[in-house]
Design a protein around this motif. Sequence first.
Motif, mmCIF file in Angstrom:
data_model
loop_
_atom_site.group_PDB
_atom_site.id
_atom_site.type_symbol
_atom_site.label_atom_id
_atom_site.label_comp_id
_atom_site.label_asym_id
_atom_site.label_seq_id
_atom_site.Cartn_x
_atom_site.Cartn_y
_atom_site.Cartn_z
ATOM 1 N N ILE A 180 -2.615 -6.508 -4.283
ATOM 2 C CA ILE A 180 -2.887 -6.364 -2.851
ATOM 3 C C ILE A 180 -4.029 -7.297 -2.443
ATOM 4 C CG2 ILE A 180 -3.648 -4.781 -1.027
ATOM 5 C CD1 ILE A 180 -2.277 -2.519 -2.675
ATOM 6 N N LEU A 223 0.833 -1.210 0.000
ATOM 7 C CA LEU A 223 0.000 0.000 0.000
ATOM 8 C C LEU A 223 0.864 1.256 0.000
ATOM 9 C CD1 LEU A 223 -2.817 -1.030 2.486
ATOM 10 C CD2 LEU A 223 -3.108 -0.415 0.081
ATOM 11 N N GLU A 224 1.895 1.227 0.826
ATOM 12 C CA GLU A 224 2.780 2.396 0.910
ATOM 13 C C GLU A 224 3.502 2.639 -0.410
ATOM 14 O OE1 GLU A 224 3.681 2.219 5.707
ATOM 15 O OE2 GLU A 224 5.120 1.303 4.326
ATOM 16 N N ASN A 225 3.747 1.575 -1.158
ATOM 17 C CA ASN A 225 4.429 1.701 -2.447
ATOM 18 C C ASN A 225 3.456 1.788 -3.620
ATOM 19 O OD1 ASN A 225 7.083 1.640 -1.391
ATOM 20 N ND2 ASN A 225 6.905 -0.573 -1.140
ATOM 21 N N ASP A 226 2.179 1.980 -3.291
ATOM 22 C CA ASP A 226 1.139 2.171 -4.307
ATOM 23 C C ASP A 226 1.082 1.000 -5.296
ATOM 24 O OD1 ASP A 226 -1.020 3.659 -5.175
ATOM 25 O OD2 ASP A 226 0.161 4.733 -6.674
ATOM 26 N N ALA A 227 1.107 -0.221 -4.747
ATOM 27 C CA ALA A 227 1.045 -1.415 -5.593
ATOM 28 C C ALA A 227 -0.327 -1.522 -6.255
ATOM 29 C CB ALA A 227 1.318 -2.659 -4.745
ATOM 30 N N TYR A 228 -0.379 -2.310 -7.295
ATOM 31 C CA TYR A 228 -1.604 -2.551 -8.053
ATOM 32 C C TYR A 228 -2.644 -3.206 -7.134
ATOM 33 C CZ TYR A 228 -4.428 -4.193 -12.029
ATOM 34 O OH TYR A 228 -5.439 -4.434 -12.928
ATOM 35 N N CYS A 229 -3.874 -2.698 -7.174
ATOM 36 C CA CYS A 229 -4.948 -3.166 -6.281
ATOM 37 C C CYS A 229 -5.127 -4.685 -6.332
ATOM 38 C CB CYS A 229 -6.261 -2.483 -6.620
ATOM 39 S SG CYS A 229 -6.273 -0.719 -6.298
#
Length: 88
Positions: A37, A28-34
């Motif tokens: 996650i 989440l902190e690294n803005d990974a693909y939903c």
Amino acid sequence: MRSEAERRKLVNRLKRIEGQIRGIIGMLENDAYCNDILIQSAAVNAAVNAFNKELLANHIRTCVARDIREGKDETIDELVATLQKLMK
């Protein structure tokens, strides 16, 4: 009372789950693909379910069986209530 080996096994499972949760936080902190996650979140759910199954099986084999042998029928009601909570 659970054996030291059983306690270690359960604690190790929880530590792996803790690591998975930390991994999701990092994603989440690294803005990974939903979708990535969500897949990891599903893996955590599966791991928690596996932990619950193991703990529940041991509980039935030890505490519940002992209480039934001792005539403590209220343990059955407690087990039913626990199963209902786990199945929500």
